[in-house]
Design a protein around this motif. Structure first.
Motif, PDB file in Angstrom:
ATOM      1  N   ALA A  62      60.949 -40.079 -17.075  1.00 19.62           N
ATOM      2  CA  ALA A  62      61.876 -41.070 -17.634  1.00 19.62           C
ATOM      3  C   ALA A  62      61.831 -42.379 -16.858  1.00 19.62           C
ATOM      4  O   ALA A  62      61.936 -43.464 -17.443  1.00 19.62           O
ATOM      5  N   ALA A  63      61.658 -42.285 -15.528  1.00 20.76           N
ATOM      6  CA  ALA A  63      61.624 -43.492 -14.703  1.00 20.76           C
ATOM      7  C   ALA A  63      60.445 -44.384 -15.064  1.00 20.76           C
ATOM      8  O   ALA A  63      60.573 -45.611 -15.109  1.00 20.76           O
ATOM      9  N   TYR A  64      59.301 -43.781 -15.335  1.00 22.39           N
ATOM     10  CA  TYR A  64      58.133 -44.577 -15.737  1.00 22.39           C
ATOM     11  C   TYR A  64      58.408 -45.327 -17.033  1.00 22.39           C
ATOM     12  O   TYR A  64      58.024 -46.491 -17.195  1.00 22.39           O
ATOM     13  N   SER A  66      61.531 -56.273  -8.276  1.00 21.14           N
ATOM     14  CA  SER A  66      62.781 -56.304  -7.512  1.00 21.14           C
ATOM     15  C   SER A  66      63.410 -54.928  -7.359  1.00 21.14           C
ATOM     16  O   SER A  66      64.280 -54.733  -6.503  1.00 21.14           O
ATOM     17  N   VAL A  67      62.958 -53.939  -8.149  1.00 18.79           N
ATOM     18  CA  VAL A  67      63.473 -52.576  -7.979  1.00 18.79           C
ATOM     19  C   VAL A  67      63.146 -52.042  -6.590  1.00 18.79           C
ATOM     20  O   VAL A  67      63.886 -51.215  -6.032  1.00 18.79           O
ATOM     21  N   THR A  68      62.053 -52.535  -6.003  1.00 19.58           N
ATOM     22  CA  THR A  68      61.638 -52.110  -4.661  1.00 19.58           C
ATOM     23  C   THR A  68      62.755 -52.303  -3.645  1.00 19.58           C
ATOM     24  O   THR A  68      62.911 -51.502  -2.717  1.00 19.58           O
ATOM     25  N   PHE A  69      63.533 -53.366  -3.812  1.00 20.84           N
ATOM     26  CA  PHE A  69      64.543 -53.706  -2.826  1.00 20.84           C
ATOM     27  C   PHE A  69      65.874 -52.993  -3.065  1.00 20.84           C
ATOM     28  O   PHE A  69      66.763 -53.033  -2.219  1.00 20.84           O
ATOM     29  N   LEU A  70      66.003 -52.349  -4.229  1.00 18.77           N
ATOM     30  CA  LEU A  70      67.231 -51.611  -4.527  1.00 18.77           C
ATOM     31  C   LEU A  70      67.098 -50.124  -4.238  1.00 18.77           C
ATOM     32  O   LEU A  70      68.096 -49.450  -3.995  1.00 18.77           O
ATOM     33  N   ILE A  71      65.868 -49.598  -4.271  1.00 17.84           N
ATOM     34  CA  ILE A  71      65.658 -48.158  -4.074  1.00 17.84           C
ATOM     35  C   ILE A  71      66.244 -47.663  -2.752  1.00 17.84           C
ATOM     36  O   ILE A  71      66.940 -46.637  -2.732  1.00 17.84           O
ATOM     37  N   PRO A  72      65.996 -48.344  -1.605  1.00 18.83           N
ATOM     38  CA  PRO A  72      66.567 -47.844  -0.344  1.00 18.83           C
ATOM     39  C   PRO A  72      68.090 -47.802  -0.345  1.00 18.83           C
ATOM     40  O   PRO A  72      68.687 -46.934   0.299  1.00 18.83           O
ATOM     41  N   VAL A  73      68.710 -48.745  -1.061  1.00 18.26           N
ATOM     42  CA  VAL A  73      70.180 -48.758  -1.129  1.00 18.26           C
ATOM     43  C   VAL A  73      70.674 -47.439  -1.718  1.00 18.26           C
ATOM     44  O   VAL A  73      71.594 -46.802  -1.188  1.00 18.26           O
ATOM     45  N   PHE A  74      70.038 -47.016  -2.819  1.00 18.01           N
ATOM     46  CA  PHE A  74      70.447 -45.763  -3.456  1.00 18.01           C
ATOM     47  C   PHE A  74      69.962 -44.552  -2.676  1.00 18.01           C
ATOM     48  O   PHE A  74      70.640 -43.525  -2.640  1.00 18.01           O
ATOM     49  N   ILE A 100      71.017 -56.330 -20.202  1.00 19.25           N
ATOM     50  CA  ILE A 100      70.512 -54.978 -20.446  1.00 19.25           C
ATOM     51  C   ILE A 100      69.343 -54.664 -19.513  1.00 19.25           C
ATOM     52  O   ILE A 100      69.219 -53.535 -19.008  1.00 19.25           O
ATOM     53  N   SER A 101      68.513 -55.655 -19.235  1.00 16.54           N
ATOM     54  CA  SER A 101      67.391 -55.439 -18.302  1.00 16.54           C
ATOM     55  C   SER A 101      67.903 -55.215 -16.883  1.00 16.54           C
ATOM     56  O   SER A 101      67.354 -54.396 -16.137  1.00 16.54           O
ATOM     57  N   PHE A 102      68.951 -55.944 -16.513  1.00 18.65           N
ATOM     58  CA  PHE A 102      69.530 -55.756 -15.180  1.00 18.65           C
ATOM     59  C   PHE A 102      70.096 -54.351 -15.042  1.00 18.65           C
ATOM     60  O   PHE A 102      69.920 -53.699 -14.006  1.00 18.65           O
ATOM     61  N   LEU A 103      70.758 -53.866 -16.096  1.00 16.08           N
ATOM     62  CA  LEU A 103      71.304 -52.510 -16.062  1.00 16.08           C
ATOM     63  C   LEU A 103      70.175 -51.477 -15.978  1.00 16.08           C
ATOM     64  O   LEU A 103      70.296 -50.479 -15.276  1.00 16.08           O
ATOM     65  N   ALA A 138      68.442 -46.382  -9.009  1.00 10.92           N
ATOM     66  CA  ALA A 138      69.255 -45.196  -8.717  1.00 10.92           C
ATOM     67  C   ALA A 138      68.444 -43.917  -8.922  1.00 10.92           C
ATOM     68  O   ALA A 138      68.533 -42.973  -8.130  1.00 10.92           O
ATOM     69  N   ILE A 139      67.609 -43.901  -9.978  1.00 12.82           N
ATOM     70  CA  ILE A 139      66.781 -42.720 -10.261  1.00 12.82           C
ATOM     71  C   ILE A 139      65.713 -42.543  -9.190  1.00 12.82           C
ATOM     72  O   ILE A 139      65.525 -41.443  -8.651  1.00 12.82           O
ATOM     73  N   TRP A 140      64.995 -43.621  -8.881  1.00  8.71           N
ATOM     74  CA  TRP A 140      63.925 -43.512  -7.880  1.00  8.71           C
ATOM     75  C   TRP A 140      64.487 -43.267  -6.480  1.00  8.71           C
ATOM     76  O   TRP A 140      63.873 -42.578  -5.674  1.00  8.71           O
ATOM     77  N   GLY A 141      65.666 -43.818  -6.206  1.00 10.74           N
ATOM     78  CA  GLY A 141      66.313 -43.504  -4.936  1.00 10.74           C
ATOM     79  C   GLY A 141      66.676 -42.030  -4.863  1.00 10.74           C
ATOM     80  O   GLY A 141      66.591 -41.397  -3.812  1.00 10.74           O
ATOM     81  N   GLY A 142      67.044 -41.461  -6.025  1.00  6.85           N
ATOM     82  CA  GLY A 142      67.388 -40.047  -6.090  1.00  6.85           C
ATOM     83  C   GLY A 142      66.197 -39.123  -5.912  1.00  6.85           C
ATOM     84  O   GLY A 142      66.362 -37.954  -5.550  1.00  6.85           O
ATOM     85  N   SER A 143      64.983 -39.636  -6.154  1.00  6.23           N
ATOM     86  CA  SER A 143      63.800 -38.778  -6.014  1.00  6.23           C
ATOM     87  C   SER A 143      63.652 -38.265  -4.588  1.00  6.23           C
ATOM     88  O   SER A 143      63.225 -37.126  -4.363  1.00  6.23           O
ATOM     89  N   PHE A 144      64.028 -39.090  -3.609  1.00  2.02           N
ATOM     90  CA  PHE A 144      63.923 -38.653  -2.216  1.00  2.02           C
ATOM     91  C   PHE A 144      64.997 -37.624  -1.882  1.00  2.02           C
ATOM     92  O   PHE A 144      64.777 -36.729  -1.058  1.00  2.02           O
TER      93      PHE A 144
END
Length: 298
Positions: free
Chosen positions: A222-224, A241-249, A4-7, A14-20
């Motif tokens: 919601a992201a916070y 580790s979210v830092t490394f997924l944000i650019p992907v999204f 559940i934490s991984f999800l 995905a949300i923070w990547g969408g902010s840009f």
């Protein structure tokens, strides 16, 4: 890390990547000041509703100095700089430049907290900086001299995050939710005086207005909540580790929705920046996996 934490982690990225993406859609019409005032305003109202539901009072006046500092360094200033850059740079480039915050944080820590820089971290910084050059090089060629200031603004936004990270290490100990809530209201107050001097540039369409609402309510408020739940359940190191997924999204949403090209420089530059950031922060997916196995066996 639990399933559940991984999800939650993937959802947050995905949300923070969408902010840009949303900033890119709305920045040219709203302008930096109005865009970010709406963003932090919607976020502050969202967190206020959550606080009222939880019957949680915010001691804003008692911690005014702290909230104003964190509101400036962690929200108002970097958000404004990224909003300015979003008028020119694409969403994928913005999301990758954002990930250099960890490198800036480590570099600032050397001078602020006298942190010792290891050889691996030093190499990581060089790799990360080289990745930024590769990533933005083609944009600079295509956009010409007009790309220089937006690129610099994005890097300074990440630099501001780095300062905020180091500040929080010695800042007053305040609950994570209250930090997020107070920081948003402080940002609202900080940006408000700028509105007469940085006006909106046009009449926003319904599409652009919805983007701003999503930017504030979902990508900030919601992201916070998701992020602080991750910190509480898995610890700050795992949440990092979210830092490394944000650019992907960021790259994915830019390509799918705005038809932004994914060139070889995007792939190579992003890989170098993320690799360098991992080296600087000492983050290792293998260590996270080992930690999870140890927890499951205990």
């Amino acid at each position: 890390m639990s399933t559940i934490s991984f999800l939650r982690l993937v959802c947050l990225a995905a949300i923070w990547g969408g902010s840009f993406l949303f900033m890119r859609i709305a920045a040219n019409t709203f302008g930096p000041a109005y865009l970010i005032e709406f963003r932090v305003g919607f976020a502050a109202m969202s967190l206020l509703l959550v606080a009222l539901y939880l019957k949680r009072k915010l001691a804003f006046g008692r911690n005014l100095k702290h909230f104003m500092i964190i509101g400036l360094l962690n929200t108002a200033l970097p958000f404004m700089l990224f909003a300015y850059a979003a008028q020119t740079l694409n969403a994928s480039t913005l999301s990758v430049l954002n990930s250099t915050a960890a490198i800036w944080g480590a570099l600032i820590g050397i001078f602020w907290h006298k942190t010792i820089l290891t050889a691996k971290a030093g190499v990581g910084m060089l790799v990360g900086v080289s990745g930024v050059i590769v990533l933005v090089g083609l944009d600079a060629i295509h956009l010409g001299i007009g790309a220089a200031l937006p690129i610099f603004a994005s890097l300074m936004a990440a630099f501001s995050y780095g300062i905020a990270t180091n500040y929080t290490k010695t800042a007053p100990k305040i609950a994570a939710f209250d930090n997020a809530h107070g920081n948003m209201w402080a940002a609202v107050l900080l940006i408000l005086p700028l509105l007469p001097f940085i006006p909106m540039r046009g009449e926003p369409s319904q599409y652009e207005m919805l983007s701003v609402i999503a930017l504030g309510v979902v990508c900030t408020g919601a992201a916070y909540l998701l992020y602080f739940k991750l910190v509480a359940d898995e610890g700050a190191a795992s949440a990092l580790s979210v830092t490394f997924l944000i650019p992907v999204f960021g790259i994915l949403w830019g390509a799918l929705i705005l038809d932004e090209p994914i060139g070889i420089n995007t792939i190579v530059g992003t890989t170098m920046v993320l690799s360098g950031t991992m080296m600087v922060t000492g983050f290792s997916p293998r260590q996270l996996l080992h930690k999870r196995q140890v927890i499951e066996q205990s």
